[in-house]
Design a protein around this motif. Structure first.
Motif, PDB file in Angstrom:
ATOM      1  N   ILE A 251       0.848  -1.197   0.000  1.00  0.00           N
ATOM      2  CA  ILE A 251       0.000   0.000   0.000  1.00  0.00           C
ATOM      3  C   ILE A 251       0.879   1.240   0.000  1.00  0.00           C
ATOM      4  CG2 ILE A 251      -1.730   1.356   1.245  1.00  0.00           C
ATOM      5  CD1 ILE A 251      -2.764  -1.210   2.500  1.00  0.00           C
ATOM      6  N   VAL A 252       0.572   2.159  -0.905  1.00  0.00           N
ATOM      7  CA  VAL A 252       1.215   3.468  -0.936  1.00  0.00           C
ATOM      8  C   VAL A 252       0.275   4.461  -0.257  1.00  0.00           C
ATOM      9  CG1 VAL A 252       2.071   5.349  -2.395  1.00  0.00           C
ATOM     10  CG2 VAL A 252       2.431   2.961  -3.087  1.00  0.00           C
ATOM     11  N   PHE A 253       0.770   5.177   0.741  1.00  0.00           N
ATOM     12  CA  PHE A 253      -0.002   6.242   1.388  1.00  0.00           C
ATOM     13  C   PHE A 253       0.490   7.575   0.832  1.00  0.00           C
ATOM     14  CE2 PHE A 253      -0.235   2.775   4.470  1.00  0.00           C
ATOM     15  CZ  PHE A 253      -1.579   2.791   4.821  1.00  0.00           C
ATOM     16  N   SER A 254      -0.427   8.422   0.395  1.00  0.00           N
ATOM     17  CA  SER A 254      -0.015   9.658  -0.284  1.00  0.00           C
ATOM     18  C   SER A 254       0.371  10.793   0.657  1.00  0.00           C
ATOM     19  CB  SER A 254      -1.128  10.151  -1.224  1.00  0.00           C
ATOM     20  OG  SER A 254      -2.233  10.650  -0.480  1.00  0.00           O
ATOM     21  N   THR A 255       0.158  10.623   1.979  1.00  0.00           N
ATOM     22  CA  THR A 255       0.604  11.618   2.957  1.00  0.00           C
ATOM     23  C   THR A 255       1.098  10.906   4.214  1.00  0.00           C
ATOM     24  OG1 THR A 255      -1.429  11.937   4.260  1.00  0.00           O
ATOM     25  CG2 THR A 255      -1.277  13.157   2.180  1.00  0.00           C
ATOM     26  N   HIS A 256       1.889  11.607   5.008  1.00  0.00           N
ATOM     27  CA  HIS A 256       2.435  11.003   6.221  1.00  0.00           C
ATOM     28  C   HIS A 256       1.363  10.715   7.265  1.00  0.00           C
ATOM     29  CE1 HIS A 256       2.473  15.355   6.993  1.00  0.00           C
ATOM     30  NE2 HIS A 256       2.274  15.045   8.252  1.00  0.00           N
ATOM     31  N   TYR A 257       0.329  11.564   7.336  1.00  0.00           N
ATOM     32  CA  TYR A 257      -0.681  11.324   8.371  1.00  0.00           C
ATOM     33  C   TYR A 257      -1.608  10.173   7.987  1.00  0.00           C
ATOM     34  CZ  TYR A 257      -3.208  14.775   5.456  1.00  0.00           C
ATOM     35  OH  TYR A 257      -3.771  15.481   4.408  1.00  0.00           O
ATOM     36  N   LEU A 258      -1.797   9.932   6.684  1.00  0.00           N
ATOM     37  CA  LEU A 258      -2.542   8.746   6.268  1.00  0.00           C
ATOM     38  C   LEU A 258      -1.747   7.491   6.623  1.00  0.00           C
ATOM     39  CD1 LEU A 258      -3.905   9.779   2.734  1.00  0.00           C
ATOM     40  CD2 LEU A 258      -5.202   9.605   4.867  1.00  0.00           C
ATOM     41  N   ALA A 259      -0.430   7.538   6.394  1.00  0.00           N
ATOM     42  CA  ALA A 259       0.419   6.390   6.720  1.00  0.00           C
ATOM     43  C   ALA A 259       0.429   6.124   8.221  1.00  0.00           C
ATOM     44  CB  ALA A 259       1.840   6.645   6.226  1.00  0.00           C
ATOM     45  N   SER A 260       0.512   7.182   9.004  1.00  0.00           N
ATOM     46  CA  SER A 260       0.560   7.032  10.452  1.00  0.00           C
ATOM     47  C   SER A 260      -0.705   6.359  10.977  1.00  0.00           C
ATOM     48  CB  SER A 260       0.738   8.408  11.107  1.00  0.00           C
ATOM     49  OG  SER A 260       0.725   8.307  12.506  1.00  0.00           O
ATOM     50  N   GLN A 261      -1.855   6.845  10.536  1.00  0.00           N
ATOM     51  CA  GLN A 261      -3.101   6.240  10.983  1.00  0.00           C
ATOM     52  C   GLN A 261      -3.274   4.842  10.400  1.00  0.00           C
ATOM     53  OE1 GLN A 261      -4.880   6.987  13.334  1.00  0.00           O
ATOM     54  NE2 GLN A 261      -6.748   5.793  13.070  1.00  0.00           N
ATOM     55  N   GLY A 262      -2.779   4.648   9.187  1.00  0.00           N
ATOM     56  CA  GLY A 262      -2.847   3.329   8.569  1.00  0.00           C
ATOM     57  C   GLY A 262      -2.090   2.282   9.363  1.00  0.00           C
ATOM     58  N   LEU A 263      -0.935   2.659   9.906  1.00  0.00           N
ATOM     59  CA  LEU A 263      -0.149   1.735  10.726  1.00  0.00           C
ATOM     60  C   LEU A 263      -0.918   1.310  11.972  1.00  0.00           C
ATOM     61  CD1 LEU A 263       3.385   3.368  10.509  1.00  0.00           C
ATOM     62  CD2 LEU A 263       2.731   1.119   9.646  1.00  0.00           C
ATOM     63  N   ARG A 264      -1.624   2.262  12.564  1.00  0.00           N
ATOM     64  CA  ARG A 264      -2.423   1.939  13.758  1.00  0.00           C
ATOM     65  C   ARG A 264      -3.500   0.898  13.415  1.00  0.00           C
ATOM     66  NH1 ARG A 264      -2.006   7.695  14.339  1.00  0.00           N
ATOM     67  NH2 ARG A 264      -0.737   8.260  16.155  1.00  0.00           N
ATOM     68  N   VAL A 265      -4.130   1.103  12.258  1.00  0.00           N
ATOM     69  CA  VAL A 265      -5.196   0.189  11.839  1.00  0.00           C
ATOM     70  C   VAL A 265      -4.633  -1.194  11.531  1.00  0.00           C
ATOM     71  CG1 VAL A 265      -6.907  -0.275  10.045  1.00  0.00           C
ATOM     72  CG2 VAL A 265      -6.678   2.032  10.980  1.00  0.00           C
ATOM     73  N   LEU A 266      -3.511  -1.248  10.827  1.00  0.00           N
ATOM     74  CA  LEU A 266      -2.899  -2.538  10.495  1.00  0.00           C
ATOM     75  C   LEU A 266      -2.538  -3.312  11.759  1.00  0.00           C
ATOM     76  CD1 LEU A 266      -0.647  -1.317   7.565  1.00  0.00           C
ATOM     77  CD2 LEU A 266      -2.531  -2.962   7.366  1.00  0.00           C
ATOM     78  N   LYS A 267      -2.032  -2.607  12.763  1.00  0.00           N
ATOM     79  CA  LYS A 267      -1.700  -3.260  14.032  1.00  0.00           C
ATOM     80  C   LYS A 267      -2.965  -3.772  14.709  1.00  0.00           C
ATOM     81  CE  LYS A 267       0.780  -2.523  18.376  1.00  0.00           C
ATOM     82  NZ  LYS A 267       1.587  -1.564  19.197  1.00  0.00           N
ATOM     83  N   LYS A 268      -4.008  -2.959  14.682  1.00  0.00           N
ATOM     84  CA  LYS A 268      -5.288  -3.354  15.278  1.00  0.00           C
ATOM     85  C   LYS A 268      -5.849  -4.605  14.611  1.00  0.00           C
ATOM     86  CE  LYS A 268     -10.077  -1.730  15.641  1.00  0.00           C
ATOM     87  NZ  LYS A 268     -11.010  -0.607  15.320  1.00  0.00           N
ATOM     88  N   LEU A 269      -5.663  -4.717  13.296  1.00  0.00           N
ATOM     89  CA  LEU A 269      -6.187  -5.849  12.531  1.00  0.00           C
ATOM     90  C   LEU A 269      -5.226  -7.039  12.519  1.00  0.00           C
ATOM     91  CD1 LEU A 269      -7.620  -3.898   9.445  1.00  0.00           C
ATOM     92  CD2 LEU A 269      -8.900  -4.804  11.404  1.00  0.00           C
ATOM     93  N   SER A 270      -4.098  -6.907  13.236  1.00  0.00           N
ATOM     94  CA  SER A 270      -3.077  -7.964  13.310  1.00  0.00           C
ATOM     95  C   SER A 270      -2.531  -8.333  11.930  1.00  0.00           C
ATOM     96  CB  SER A 270      -3.645  -9.218  13.997  1.00  0.00           C
ATOM     97  OG  SER A 270      -4.027  -8.919  15.321  1.00  0.00           O
ATOM     98  N   ILE A 271      -2.379  -7.331  11.089  1.00  0.00           N
ATOM     99  CA  ILE A 271      -1.795  -7.514   9.758  1.00  0.00           C
ATOM    100  C   ILE A 271      -0.318  -7.160   9.845  1.00  0.00           C
ATOM    101  CG2 ILE A 271      -1.799  -6.691   7.360  1.00  0.00           C
ATOM    102  CD1 ILE A 271      -4.818  -6.159   7.733  1.00  0.00           C
TER     103      ILE A 271
END
Length: 344
Positions: A251-271
């Motif tokens: 996954i490419v995130f087009s901004t740093h804050y999208l990436a930051s929140q995306g990491l939180r979600v991936l951790k939550k989903l155990s991905i």
């Protein structure tokens, strides 16, 4: 004399028995052009330094027809990218004898328009603006009045203005090609809904990287979300990309804050990153190099952006550039880290 007395031009003139005008010329570095002797200039400068003379910037500016102040309008001072650039602008401006007034528009075009006119009412000598790109009327007004201003990060493609931006297209193309070179073939993009030129350029860079590898960009692999509600929308965006038959391997995130929140979600989903999905980000947060795993990022040259914007503005304010617009497109740097994983 009182020990903590604040010296004025008049005090220096009286103490040295020299006219106030002569003292003013010397302390404003106009001694030579007004044919004031080297000895007199030396006496005045040494006396002013010895007694801690500090010029009244407002009075000094008014006497020159200037306020010695620059206005800076950005979307949000709390955003790490803009705060870094603002810090550089402030430092560069101070070294040139200017004070910087900061204001945030919070991506509101009406607020941005009001801030522009408020800055003008405060008699700033020039403006540096990261625009919402929805204020053509104010930009046209500044151009008509020949008021010095420089845009940065965002600009108006159909308007002839001075600006400093980075190569958003090439930066995103490089980061996507890096994933493709590692063997990642199903690459999704999480980005913002259209509206800003940098975001449009990043989207095109992503698409063209796929095309260069003979992969057709799929609209279902691109998720565009609202800036105002990205915090809530991003979980559904990630679930949409990593579940079912079309599961992305990057996954490419087009901004740093999208990436930051995306990491939180991936951790939550155990991905797991990068085992299940590789992650890359355009721009970065200071923690991206120390999180586990560290995040591969496109790094913007914030120091160069800020210093270039100030230099262009000062050239305009000082009449060094007449009628000609000055534009700069700066290169980004790809910082490769462990979030991409190895060749599959």
């Amino acid at each position: 004399m009182l020990k903590n007395k604040k010296y004025s031009l008049k005090d220096i003139a009286n103490d040295l028995n020299i006219s106030k005008t002569t003292v003013s010329f010397v302390l404003n570095n106009k001694g030579d052009e007004n044919k004031i002797s080297a000895n007199t200039q030396k006496r005045i400068k040494e006396y002013a330094k010895k007694n801690g003379y500090v010029p009244n910037q407002l009075a000094r500016g008014l006497s020159r027809g200037k306020s010695e102040t620059i206005g800076l309008i950005i979307p949000n001072i709390s955003d790490t990218f803009y705060s870094k650039v603002a810090g550089v602008i402030e430092k560069e401006a101070q070294e040139q004898g200017y004070t910087v007034l900061f204001s945030s528009s919070y991506e509101d075009p009406k607020k941005e328009g009001k801030l522009i006119h408020s800055m003008l009412n405060r008699q700033v000598d020039g403006l540096i603006i990261a625009s919402t790109q929805q204020n053509q009327k104010e930009i046209d007004f500044l151009k008509k009045e020949k008021f010095p201003f420089v845009l940065f990060d965002r600009y108006y493609p159909d308007k002839d203005t001075d600006y400093v931006v980075v190569d958003n297209y090439l930066g995103t193309k490089k980061i996507t090609k890096h994933l493709l070179g590692l063997g990642r073939k199903k690459i999704g993009l999480i980005t913002l809904k259209p509206g800003l030129e940098p975001i449009a350029q990043r989207l095109q860079g992503y698409k063209d990287a796929l095309i260069d590898f003979d992969i057709k960009p799929e609209e279902s692999h691109i998720v565009e979300i609202e800036r105002e509600s990205y915090f809530k929308e991003i979980e559904n965006a990630i679930i949409n990309l990593v579940s079912g038959e079309k599961t992305m391997d990057a996954i490419v995130f087009s901004t740093h804050y999208l990436a930051s929140q995306g990491l939180r979600v991936l951790k939550k989903l155990s991905i797991s990153v990068p085992k299940d999905v590789a992650i890359v980000s355009f721009d970065e947060l200071s923690a991206f190099d120390i999180v586990d795993p560290p995040i591969t990022s496109v790094i913007q040259p914030t120091n160069e952006i800020g210093s270039t914007a100030v230099n262009i503005l000062l050239n305009k304010m000082n009449g060094a550039i007449h009628g000609k617009t000055e534009t700069k497109v700066l290169e980004t740097k790809l910082e490769i880290r462990a979030s991409c994983g190895q060749v599959l």
